[in-house]
Scaffold this motif. Structure first.
Motif, PDB file in Angstrom:
ATOM      1  N   LYS A   1       0.856  -1.193   0.000  1.00 49.95           N
ATOM      2  CA  LYS A   1       0.000   0.000   0.000  1.00 49.95           C
ATOM      3  C   LYS A   1       0.885   1.233   0.000  1.00 49.95           C
ATOM      4  CE  LYS A   1      -4.409  -0.089   1.918  1.00 49.95           C
ATOM      5  NZ  LYS A   1      -5.534   0.091   1.685  1.00 49.95           N
TER       6      LYS A   1
ATOM      7  N   GLU B   1       1.566   5.344   0.487  1.00 50.64           N
ATOM      8  CA  GLU B   1       1.105   6.538   1.196  1.00 50.64           C
ATOM      9  C   GLU B   1       0.880   7.587   0.113  1.00 50.64           C
ATOM     10  OE1 GLU B   1       0.430   6.596   4.507  1.00 50.64           O
ATOM     11  OE2 GLU B   1       0.942   4.471   4.427  1.00 50.64           O
TER      12      GLU B   1
ATOM     13  N   ASN C   1     -13.283  14.821  -2.280  1.00 51.10           N
ATOM     14  CA  ASN C   1     -13.441  13.624  -1.447  1.00 51.10           C
ATOM     15  C   ASN C   1     -13.668  12.387  -2.301  1.00 51.10           C
ATOM     16  OD1 ASN C   1     -12.961  14.780   1.080  1.00 51.10           O
ATOM     17  ND2 ASN C   1     -15.066  15.510   1.221  1.00 51.10           N
TER      18      ASN C   1
ATOM     19  N   LYS D   1     -10.276  11.458  -3.463  1.00 53.57           N
ATOM     20  CA  LYS D   1      -9.584  10.818  -2.342  1.00 53.57           C
ATOM     21  C   LYS D   1     -10.030   9.357  -2.198  1.00 53.57           C
ATOM     22  CE  LYS D   1      -9.107  10.786   2.627  1.00 53.57           C
ATOM     23  NZ  LYS D   1      -9.634  11.233   3.904  1.00 53.57           N
ATOM     24  N   ASP D   2     -11.331   9.116  -2.265  1.00 57.80           N
ATOM     25  CA  ASP D   2     -11.849   7.750  -2.149  1.00 57.80           C
ATOM     26  C   ASP D   2     -11.300   6.856  -3.263  1.00 57.80           C
ATOM     27  OD1 ASP D   2     -13.303   8.522   0.065  1.00 57.80           O
ATOM     28  OD2 ASP D   2     -15.223   8.622  -1.004  1.00 57.80           O
TER      29      ASP D   2
ATOM     30  N   TYR E   1      -8.478   7.243  -4.987  1.00 53.54           N
ATOM     31  CA  TYR E   1      -7.055   6.978  -4.760  1.00 53.54           C
ATOM     32  C   TYR E   1      -6.841   6.015  -3.590  1.00 53.54           C
ATOM     33  CZ  TYR E   1      -4.745   9.578  -8.368  1.00 53.54           C
ATOM     34  OH  TYR E   1      -4.270   9.971  -9.593  1.00 53.54           O
ATOM     35  N   GLY E   2      -7.842   5.872  -2.743  1.00 54.26           N
ATOM     36  CA  GLY E   2      -7.774   4.897  -1.660  1.00 54.26           C
ATOM     37  C   GLY E   2      -7.657   3.468  -2.164  1.00 54.26           C
TER      38      GLY E   2
ATOM     39  N   ASN F   1      -3.041   4.539   1.390  1.00 53.98           N
ATOM     40  CA  ASN F   1      -3.558   5.385   2.465  1.00 53.98           C
ATOM     41  C   ASN F   1      -3.477   6.834   2.013  1.00 53.98           C
ATOM     42  OD1 ASN F   1      -3.765   3.115   4.254  1.00 53.98           O
ATOM     43  ND2 ASN F   1      -1.531   3.190   4.413  1.00 53.98           N
ATOM     44  N   VAL F   2      -4.624   7.468   1.850  1.00 53.84           N
ATOM     45  CA  VAL F   2      -4.679   8.811   1.281  1.00 53.84           C
ATOM     46  C   VAL F   2      -4.970   9.849   2.360  1.00 53.84           C
ATOM     47  CG1 VAL F   2      -5.700  10.243  -0.527  1.00 53.84           C
ATOM     48  CG2 VAL F   2      -5.660   7.755  -0.786  1.00 53.84           C
ATOM     49  N   ARG F   3      -4.153  10.909   2.378  1.00 54.31           N
ATOM     50  CA  ARG F   3      -4.398  12.035   3.280  1.00 54.31           C
ATOM     51  C   ARG F   3      -5.558  12.863   2.743  1.00 54.31           C
ATOM     52  NH1 ARG F   3      -0.522   8.921   3.946  1.00 54.31           N
ATOM     53  NH2 ARG F   3       0.894   9.263   5.652  1.00 54.31           N
ATOM     54  N   ASP F   4      -6.177  13.655   3.618  1.00 57.26           N
ATOM     55  CA  ASP F   4      -7.185  14.603   3.159  1.00 57.26           C
ATOM     56  C   ASP F   4      -6.531  15.544   2.151  1.00 57.26           C
ATOM     57  OD1 ASP F   4      -9.287  13.616   4.680  1.00 57.26           O
ATOM     58  OD2 ASP F   4      -8.836  14.924   6.380  1.00 57.26           O
TER      59      ASP F   4
END
Length: 183
Positions: free
Chosen positions: A115, A117, A137, A140-141, A143-144, A148-151
């Motif tokens: 995974k 970052e 968002n 972001k979802d 790319y999840g 692990n995706v930051r805001d």
């Protein structure tokens, strides 16, 4: 530790590149090896929906500069995608890159390469940094799927090239996110 940055802006040296550069600086200051790619200067063909990647272990059949970027992502521990917001969405350059990541989807990518970052950075002319939250968002979802995706970090009110340099708060947050990618 290796962190790769991708700039999806047609403006070389513009606000998006500065923002991604600050994230990479934060990672570098925390001991990471970093590398930056400007997607606009690369030859990246749109996904051809041939589905060969699904029977080829994630290897895309289209031979272009994306092959180099696939290798960089596989060999990295983390990556950053930066893009300006145009017409309520990421730039065409960033979307093209994102679409081509389909080659990694449902092909055992995580099992083979771990995974990742991931940090997302957006610049926009709209001064309201929350104006496109629903869309960001969703990005972001998506790319999840790869880690692990930051805001997403959003720099609002960035019209003119280099204007972001006057927003030390956003630049500081970018460096902190970069450091967090390697902690």
């Amino acid at each position: 530790m290796k962190v790769v940055g991708f700039v999806g802006s047609p403006r070389e040296g513009g606000n998006t590149e500065i923002l991604v550069g600050e994230m990479l600086k934060g990672a570098s200051d925390n001991g990471a090896e970093t590398k930056l790619f400007n997607l606009n200067s690369l030859k990246i063909t749109p996904c051809q929906a041939c589905e060969r990647c699904k029977v080829n272990g994630g290897e895309c059949a289209t031979k272009d500069d994306m092959q180099t970027l696939y290798k960089e992502i596989r060999e990295s521990d983390a990556f950053v995608l930066g893009a300006p917001i145009y017409m309520w969405q990421m730039s065409a350059q960033a979307k093209l890159f994102t679409d081509r990541l389909y080659a990694f989807f449902m092909t055992g990518f995580e099992e083979k390469y771990g995974k990742k970052e991931i940090a997302l950075a957006f610049t926009q002319g709209n001064p309201d940094a929350n104006a496109f939250n629903d869309y960001l968002n969703s990005v972001k979802d998506m790319y999840g799927l790869f880690g692990n995706v930051r805001d997403p970090l959003v720099a609002g009110g960035t019209h003119e090239p280099g204007e972001i340099r006057g927003n030390e708060d956003v630049l500081k947050r970018a460096r902190e996110i970069g450091k967090d990618l390697v902690s």
